[in-house]
Design an enzyme around this catalytic site. Structure first.
Site, PDB file in Angstrom:
ATOM      1  N   ASP A 152       0.764   1.868   9.282  1.00 52.61           N
ATOM      2  CA  ASP A 152       0.340   1.093  10.458  1.00 52.61           C
ATOM      3  C   ASP A 152       1.377   1.091  11.579  1.00 52.61           C
ATOM      4  OD1 ASP A 152      -1.775   0.448   8.801  1.00 52.61           O
ATOM      5  OD2 ASP A 152      -0.927  -1.480   8.208  1.00 52.61           O
ATOM      6  N   ARG A 157       4.571 -15.348  -7.460  1.00 49.67           N
ATOM      7  CA  ARG A 157       3.202 -15.860  -7.648  1.00 49.67           C
ATOM      8  C   ARG A 157       2.361 -14.734  -8.223  1.00 49.67           C
ATOM      9  NH1 ARG A 157       0.454 -20.159  -6.397  1.00 49.67           N
ATOM     10  NH2 ARG A 157      -1.565 -19.748  -5.468  1.00 49.67           N
ATOM     11  N   THR A 185       5.007   2.005   6.167  1.00 50.24           N
ATOM     12  CA  THR A 185       3.604   1.670   6.397  1.00 50.24           C
ATOM     13  C   THR A 185       2.996   2.705   7.330  1.00 50.24           C
ATOM     14  OG1 THR A 185       2.042   0.170   7.468  1.00 50.24           O
ATOM     15  CG2 THR A 185       4.303   0.000   8.211  1.00 50.24           C
ATOM     16  N   ASP A 204       5.752  -5.382   5.390  1.00 51.54           N
ATOM     17  CA  ASP A 204       6.265  -6.742   5.634  1.00 51.54           C
ATOM     18  C   ASP A 204       6.077  -7.685   4.439  1.00 51.54           C
ATOM     19  OD1 ASP A 204       3.601  -6.676   6.137  1.00 51.54           O
ATOM     20  OD2 ASP A 204       3.716  -7.483   8.171  1.00 51.54           O
ATOM     21  N   GLY A 221       0.837  -1.205   0.000  1.00 51.00           N
ATOM     22  CA  GLY A 221       0.000   0.000   0.000  1.00 51.00           C
ATOM     23  C   GLY A 221       0.870   1.251   0.000  1.00 51.00           C
ATOM     24  N   ASP A 248       3.660  -1.023  12.148  1.00 50.23           N
ATOM     25  CA  ASP A 248       3.626  -2.345  12.781  1.00 50.23           C
ATOM     26  C   ASP A 248       4.867  -3.185  12.457  1.00 50.23           C
ATOM     27  OD1 ASP A 248       3.096  -2.712  10.108  1.00 50.23           O
ATOM     28  OD2 ASP A 248       1.348  -3.987  10.396  1.00 50.23           O
ATOM     29  N   ARG A 286      -4.498  -2.178  10.388  1.00 49.96           N
ATOM     30  CA  ARG A 286      -4.451  -3.638  10.273  1.00 49.96           C
ATOM     31  C   ARG A 286      -4.527  -4.286  11.660  1.00 49.96           C
ATOM     32  NH1 ARG A 286      -3.312  -5.835   5.126  1.00 49.96           N
ATOM     33  NH2 ARG A 286      -2.156  -4.064   4.364  1.00 49.96           N
TER      34      ARG A 286
END
Ligand code: F6P
Length: 342
Positions: A147, A86, A145, A123, A17, A149, A191
């Site tokens: 957040d 992926r 971030t 992360d 983000g 975190d 989050r």
């Protein structure tokens, strides 16, 4: 190159983000690389996409980064759905298929003559960076971030701006709550971490703050609201972190959660408001602040921290300290192994 040593070339990208301060990092990376070391810099658009789609790896010059310090978001673009190990693509039958582009990324890196890749991410993106490092790519991480975190740094840029926006929103909610004698619920991002809710709630003088780290009881909220009413307070402000959940209850998700897409939290404030309205007979309203917290011009703190991180990342590259992530400890720039940070 006229007999001179070819300039060292490095890459930079943002993943996950967006958050305010990313442009400060990009600008610092480009300016330090060019002005201090005479290196060339290439920016990968939308995370690793520049290493998957050739035209999206773009040269960065002093002109490219002129005037971007006060800009929110990132001039390189970003995505949290672009994991090259992926990578989701639409198959012929319209179904999603997952392709492993990691070798293509490594090959393109080599072909471009890059000698370091600075990955700015949270992360998820840093975990991808670590996988590339283990596969042999000279990677350096920069944590970001709203957040806040991430374990290995005491603060991430983006958090301060989000906090400012959230506190401003709480201040605004206060006046309308007081005028109407209502209980206003405001849901904030973060989050699974309650930093934004806790600090904005404290700074904004919220009456109740619900964070994921402490499961809540509806009865306790009602008790607090009743106490305030007894003291003649006709209104209350309740701050709810999106990841908060009741004792013996679950976190609420809005969507996401497919293979390539992180789960998206949201909706807890409405649920609590409805319950509180029923149980305590008060009029409630709910505001979900959402992505407003990620937007806008970074605060001076975030501009400076982003710039410091950007410079530090280039210095790590200059010293060949790959696999490391820049961090802030006791106010000083430091670095840790990316694998320890994620
Ligand atoms: O991690 C940053 C963050 O804004 C979280 O606070 C929030 O839960 C999530 O991202 C929202 O993600 P998206 O932009 O995918 O909706």
């Amino acid at each position: 190159m006229n007999g001179m040593q070819p300039a060292k070339r490095i890459g930079v990208l943002c993943g996950g983000g967006d958050c305010p301060g990313l442009n400060a990092v990009i600008r610092a990376v480009v300016k330090t690389s060019i002005l201090r070391y005479g290196w060339e810099v290439f920016g990968s658009e939308d995370s690793f996409d520049g290493f998957i789609q050739a035209e999206r790896l773009v040269p960065m010059t002093l002109d490219t980064v002129r005037g971007i310090l006060p800009l929110g978001g990132t001039i390189l673009g970003t995505t949290n759905r672009g994991n090259p190990f992926r990578y989701p693509e639409q198959g012929e039958d319209g179904e999603l298929v997952y392709i492993d582009y990691s070798k293509d990324v490594m090959e393109r890196f080599e072909k471009m003559g890059l000698e370091a890749l600075i990955v700015v991410g949270g992360d998820g993106t840093l975990a991808i960076a670590q996988r590339f490092f283990e596969a042999g790519l000279p990677v350096i991480g920069v944590p970001k971030t709203i957040d806040n975190d991430l374990l290995a740094t005491e603060v991430t840029f983006g958090f301060d701006t989000a906090l400012q926006t959230a506190t401003d929103a709480i201040d605004r909610i206060h006046t309308t709550a007081a005028s109407h004698g209502r209980v206003m619920f405001i849901e904030l991002m973060g989050r699974n971490a309650g930093w934004i809710a806790l600090e904005a709630g404290l700074a904004g003088g919220a009456d109740v703050i619900l964070i994921p780290e402490i499961p809540f009881y509806i009865e306790s909220i009602c008790r607090k609201l009743k106490e305030r009413k007894k003291r003649g307070r006709r209104f209350s402000v309740v701050v709810v972190a999106e990841g908060a959940f009741p004792n013996e209850g679950e976190r609420i998700y809005q969507g996401g959660g497919r293979d390539h897409e992180p789960l998206r939290l949201g909706g807890i404030a409405s649920q609590v408001a409805e319950q509180v309205s029923k149980d305590c007979g008060v009029e409630t309203r709910v505001i979900v602040l959402g992505h407003l917290q990620r937007g806008g011009s970074p605060t001076p703190f975030d501009r400076i921290l982003g710039s410091r991180f950007g410079v530090a990342a280039v210095e790590l590259a200059a010293r060949g300290q790959f696999g490391r992530m820049v961090s802030l400890r006791c106010g000083q720039i430091d670095s840790v192994w990316i694998r320890d940070a994620v």
